[in-house]
Design a protein around this motif. Sequence first.
Motif, mmCIF file in Angstrom:
data_model
loop_
_atom_site.group_PDB
_atom_site.id
_atom_site.type_symbol
_atom_site.label_atom_id
_atom_site.label_comp_id
_atom_site.label_asym_id
_atom_site.label_seq_id
_atom_site.Cartn_x
_atom_site.Cartn_y
_atom_site.Cartn_z
ATOM 1 N N LEU A 68 42.837 35.765 43.110
ATOM 2 C CA LEU A 68 41.710 35.636 44.030
ATOM 3 C C LEU A 68 41.455 36.953 44.767
ATOM 4 O O LEU A 68 42.348 37.508 45.408
ATOM 5 C CB LEU A 68 42.028 34.518 45.021
ATOM 6 C CG LEU A 68 40.951 34.013 45.970
ATOM 7 C CD1 LEU A 68 41.226 32.545 46.294
ATOM 8 C CD2 LEU A 68 40.947 34.821 47.250
ATOM 9 N N THR A 69 40.229 37.458 44.669
ATOM 10 C CA THR A 69 39.808 38.668 45.372
ATOM 11 C C THR A 69 38.516 38.353 46.129
ATOM 12 O O THR A 69 37.603 37.730 45.582
ATOM 13 C CB THR A 69 39.575 39.834 44.407
ATOM 14 O OG1 THR A 69 40.831 40.172 43.783
ATOM 15 C CG2 THR A 69 39.045 41.059 45.129
ATOM 16 N N ILE A 70 38.470 38.766 47.392
ATOM 17 C CA ILE A 70 37.334 38.459 48.262
ATOM 18 C C ILE A 70 36.839 39.745 48.903
ATOM 19 O O ILE A 70 37.640 40.546 49.402
ATOM 20 C CB ILE A 70 37.739 37.462 49.375
ATOM 21 C CG1 ILE A 70 38.272 36.163 48.771
ATOM 22 C CG2 ILE A 70 36.558 37.176 50.295
ATOM 23 C CD1 ILE A 70 38.888 35.235 49.795
ATOM 24 N N HIS A 71 35.518 39.932 48.894
ATOM 25 C CA HIS A 71 34.897 41.051 49.606
ATOM 26 C C HIS A 71 34.310 40.562 50.928
ATOM 27 O O HIS A 71 33.899 39.405 51.044
ATOM 28 C CB HIS A 71 33.789 41.686 48.758
ATOM 29 C CG HIS A 71 34.315 42.419 47.573
ATOM 30 N ND1 HIS A 71 33.508 42.801 46.519
ATOM 31 C CD2 HIS A 71 35.562 42.854 47.250
ATOM 32 C CE1 HIS A 71 34.231 43.426 45.608
ATOM 33 N NE2 HIS A 71 35.481 43.469 46.024
ATOM 34 N N VAL A 96 38.615 42.181 51.368
ATOM 35 C CA VAL A 96 39.377 41.476 52.396
ATOM 36 C C VAL A 96 40.717 41.017 51.841
ATOM 37 O O VAL A 96 41.760 41.154 52.477
ATOM 38 C CB VAL A 96 38.579 40.268 52.929
ATOM 39 C CG1 VAL A 96 39.377 39.504 53.976
ATOM 40 C CG2 VAL A 96 37.248 40.722 53.500
ATOM 41 N N LEU A 97 40.689 40.448 50.644
ATOM 42 C CA LEU A 97 41.900 40.005 49.950
ATOM 43 C C LEU A 97 41.802 40.429 48.496
ATOM 44 O O LEU A 97 40.715 40.428 47.922
ATOM 45 C CB LEU A 97 42.043 38.481 50.002
ATOM 46 C CG LEU A 97 42.475 37.829 51.308
ATOM 47 C CD1 LEU A 97 42.399 36.305 51.174
ATOM 48 C CD2 LEU A 97 43.878 38.250 51.698
ATOM 49 N N ARG A 98 42.929 40.775 47.908
ATOM 50 C CA ARG A 98 42.900 41.141 46.499
ATOM 51 C C ARG A 98 44.071 40.535 45.751
ATOM 52 O O ARG A 98 45.196 40.481 46.235
ATOM 53 C CB ARG A 98 42.899 42.664 46.315
ATOM 54 C CG ARG A 98 44.099 43.394 46.844
ATOM 55 C CD ARG A 98 43.996 44.891 46.543
ATOM 56 N NE ARG A 98 45.048 45.658 47.189
ATOM 57 C CZ ARG A 98 46.277 45.792 46.716
ATOM 58 N NH1 ARG A 98 46.603 45.189 45.581
ATOM 59 N NH2 ARG A 98 47.172 46.508 47.369
ATOM 60 N N ASP A 99 43.759 40.009 44.563
ATOM 61 C CA ASP A 99 44.748 39.547 43.594
ATOM 62 C C ASP A 99 45.753 38.556 44.197
ATOM 63 O O ASP A 99 46.957 38.707 44.054
ATOM 64 C CB ASP A 99 45.489 40.746 42.997
ATOM 65 C CG ASP A 99 46.155 40.391 41.672
ATOM 66 O OD1 ASP A 99 45.686 39.448 41.016
ATOM 67 O OD2 ASP A 99 47.146 41.058 41.319
ATOM 68 N N VAL A 100 45.225 37.533 44.888
ATOM 69 C CA VAL A 100 46.079 36.550 45.553
ATOM 70 C C VAL A 100 46.291 35.342 44.643
ATOM 71 O O VAL A 100 45.333 34.753 44.145
ATOM 72 C CB VAL A 100 45.455 36.100 46.892
ATOM 73 C CG1 VAL A 100 46.206 34.895 47.467
ATOM 74 C CG2 VAL A 100 45.460 37.255 47.892
ATOM 75 N N ASP A 101 47.538 34.988 44.429
ATOM 76 C CA ASP A 101 47.906 33.726 43.785
ATOM 77 C C ASP A 101 48.384 32.770 44.880
ATOM 78 O O ASP A 101 49.155 33.162 45.767
ATOM 79 C CB ASP A 101 49.026 33.919 42.766
ATOM 80 C CG ASP A 101 48.586 34.736 41.563
ATOM 81 O OD1 ASP A 101 47.362 34.854 41.330
ATOM 82 O OD2 ASP A 101 49.468 35.268 40.863
ATOM 83 N N PHE A 102 47.945 31.530 44.815
ATOM 84 C CA PHE A 102 48.301 30.566 45.862
ATOM 85 C C PHE A 102 48.265 29.164 45.289
ATOM 86 O O PHE A 102 47.430 28.845 44.451
ATOM 87 C CB PHE A 102 47.309 30.667 47.029
ATOM 88 C CG PHE A 102 47.571 29.671 48.130
ATOM 89 C CD1 PHE A 102 48.424 29.973 49.173
ATOM 90 C CD2 PHE A 102 46.968 28.411 48.098
ATOM 91 C CE1 PHE A 102 48.672 29.043 50.171
ATOM 92 C CE2 PHE A 102 47.224 27.475 49.090
ATOM 93 C CZ PHE A 102 48.078 27.798 50.138
ATOM 94 N N GLY A 123 38.801 36.222 40.218
ATOM 95 C CA GLY A 123 39.754 35.129 40.238
ATOM 96 C C GLY A 123 39.076 33.772 40.216
ATOM 97 O O GLY A 123 37.856 33.662 40.080
ATOM 98 N N HIS A 124 39.883 32.721 40.357
ATOM 99 C CA HIS A 124 39.323 31.380 40.361
ATOM 100 C C HIS A 124 40.187 30.457 41.208
ATOM 101 O O HIS A 124 41.370 30.723 41.444
ATOM 102 C CB HIS A 124 39.185 30.834 38.940
ATOM 103 C CG HIS A 124 40.502 30.516 38.294
ATOM 104 N ND1 HIS A 124 41.265 31.463 37.644
ATOM 105 C CD2 HIS A 124 41.202 29.349 38.207
ATOM 106 C CE1 HIS A 124 42.363 30.906 37.185
ATOM 107 N NE2 HIS A 124 42.356 29.628 37.502
ATOM 108 N N HIS A 150 54.508 43.703 46.323
ATOM 109 C CA HIS A 150 54.293 45.080 46.722
ATOM 110 C C HIS A 150 52.825 45.431 46.630
ATOM 111 O O HIS A 150 52.102 44.956 45.749
ATOM 112 C CB HIS A 150 55.103 46.032 45.818
ATOM 113 C CG HIS A 150 56.578 45.746 45.885
ATOM 114 N ND1 HIS A 150 57.364 46.110 46.938
ATOM 115 C CD2 HIS A 150 57.384 45.093 45.003
ATOM 116 C CE1 HIS A 150 58.617 45.708 46.711
ATOM 117 N NE2 HIS A 150 58.646 45.087 45.533
ATOM 118 N N ALA A 151 52.401 46.267 47.561
ATOM 119 C CA ALA A 151 50.994 46.677 47.571
ATOM 120 C C ALA A 151 50.683 47.496 46.331
ATOM 121 O O ALA A 151 51.545 48.157 45.784
ATOM 122 C CB ALA A 151 50.711 47.498 48.816
#
Length: 257
Positions: free
Chosen positions: A10-13, A21-27, A61-62, A256-257
Amino acid sequence: MSALIEARGLTIHRPGSAETVLRDVDFRIDPQEIVTVVGPNGSGKSSLVRALLGHMPLAAGHVARRPGLRIGYVPQRVQIDTAMPMTVRRFLSLPRRINDAEARTALERTGVHGIDRRQLAQLSGGQFQRVLLARALLHRPHLLVLDEPTQGLDQPGIVAFYQLIADLRRDTGAAVLMVSHDLLVVMRASDRVVCLNGHVCCEGTPEHVSTAPAYRALFGAEAQGALALYRHHHDHAHDDGCLADDGRGHAARTHHA
């Protein structure tokens, strides 16, 4: 799908710009799990929640939600016009009309029985939060989503609210996703903690996250206090025979970033 909600990559602008705002988030959040998202101001916590709920567009992402998933949402801020008369009972019937028995049961569940005829403007901060929570429970949600639910409450009110959340999970079977900055209480109230700072810095059980270098770098001395409180509660709960392994086997992961 076994998860209630699961996000991948998940990536959000930021709205109206290309700023990430967020990049490459798995949740993911599973049934009956309490997950708390923590992070400094501007770390993307509320953006993550809005994206999971489908209220914010994704740059990449989705997000998958279990079919038929019912969600009860308590937003970070609710603007109430204090000049407009509005009773608690009427507020609970917006936007879907409910009967008196439903209203009474919801208010009893959140510990504010008997205030249904009071004006919203007359409520304390703690009472209003419990009314919002009662409204979120009306549709028997599988998942409660609480965005900074204890803003404006004093420390005893914060502790009492988180105890209420734990009781509701036990009594209703609903999972709980919280965004919070109350580190000293979150560590005691959560099954799993996700630490954000534009990406997932670390995640896992409260004890594992509290000892993660990324978490300590973000929160410093406050992180140590949260760990101390968690260990104190954890040890005493074991002495009383009240706390057992939840069986989910969540392992901590450092990113890690």
